[in-house]
Design an enzyme around this catalytic site. Structure first.
Site, PDB file in Angstrom:
ATOM      1  N   GLU A  44     -10.641  23.610  42.494  1.00 55.57           N
ATOM      2  CA  GLU A  44     -10.089  24.407  42.700  1.00 55.57           C
ATOM      3  C   GLU A  44     -10.844  25.366  42.948  1.00 55.57           C
ATOM      4  OE1 GLU A  44      -7.587  26.598  44.347  1.00 55.57           O
ATOM      5  OE2 GLU A  44      -5.928  25.032  43.652  1.00 55.57           O
ATOM      6  N   HIS A  99      -4.104  17.311  45.624  1.00 56.57           N
ATOM      7  CA  HIS A  99      -3.932  16.203  44.751  1.00 56.57           C
ATOM      8  C   HIS A  99      -2.199  16.731  44.624  1.00 56.57           C
ATOM      9  CE1 HIS A  99      -2.067  20.354  43.068  1.00 56.57           C
ATOM     10  NE2 HIS A  99      -3.635  20.756  43.289  1.00 56.57           N
TER      11      HIS A  99
END
Length: 226
Positions: free
Chosen positions: A95, A15
């Protein structure tokens, strides 16, 4: 498995820059999954999208994306909607779980402990170890390989995820050792790694991950990249 159905390219992208990349105290009041990109993070993603468009040669792309807001916003800012059919939200690409609302001082203390204990096996209080993420990435790989077998499987695959998850994906794919994994740095924000299919239908990375400690990779580990 029909090897000819394997995609030509499997691109991984981290990201773009998030607000927590600038200030970790954001985690004290904002859930990790709800941390947004910064304006610069959107710009990073847009630039990465241009390079990915060239890589994909304007052909269709199958996308798997972490459900975290910063990953979803990265995908949106890539500007590849015309190449993407349905982007599959994939929780197994999220994550590493560190905690719920985080105590910044405690996380800094635990990061120091992790450095001495080992990034792969250290488990954050109320969170996951790297090995936990490895296990769910392994489960995701089984799903992805089944998807390769579908009649409409595209020649391009894109995973929009997180730095640690990207490293563990490659560790699992290329069967890297824990010792080698421990030496690898995260890619930068909106940085990519691409698995390119070779004539023998095996894959090689377009470039290696940077290393932050000295370790001489084995011949097998070195053979993972071009």
């Amino acid at each position: 498995m029909d090897l000819s159905r394997r995609p030509l390219r499997i691109a991984l992208i981290r990201h773009g820059e998030s607000s927590a990349n600038l200030d970790k105290r954001v985690y004290e009041t904002t859930p990790d999954h709800a941390v947004p990109l910064t304006a610069y993070g959107h710009e990073q993603a847009a630039e990465a999208g241009k390079k990915l468009r060239e890589l994909f040669e304007g052909e269709p792309v199958r996308v798997y994306v972490s459900p975290y807001l910063r990953a979803l916003q990265t995908l949106e800012s890539l500007g590849l909607d015309d190449l993407i059919g349905i982007a599959r939200e994939e929780p197994r690409l999220r994550e590493q779980d560190w905690a719920n609302f985080q105590d910044t001082e405690d996380i800094v203390r635990q990061e120091a402990l992790r450095n001495s204990y080992g990034h792969f096996f250290y488990r954050f209080t109320h969170g996951e170890s790297g090995s936990d993420v490895y296990d769910r990435v392994s489960s995701f790989l089984e799903t992805m390989h089944r998807d390769f077998e579908t009649p409409d499987s595209p020649r391009n695959v894109l995973l929009v995820s997180h730095g640690l998850t990207m490293r563990l994906f490659c560790m699992r794919w290329f069967h890297w050792s824990v010792r080698f994994f421990e030496t690898l740095r995260n890619p930068g924000n909106a940085e990519t790694r691409v698995l390119l299919r070779q004539p023998d239908y095996r894959y090689k990375l377009d470039r290696p991950f940077e290393q932050w400690t000295q370790y001489e990779p084995t011949e097998r580990e070195r053979s993972a990249w071009l």
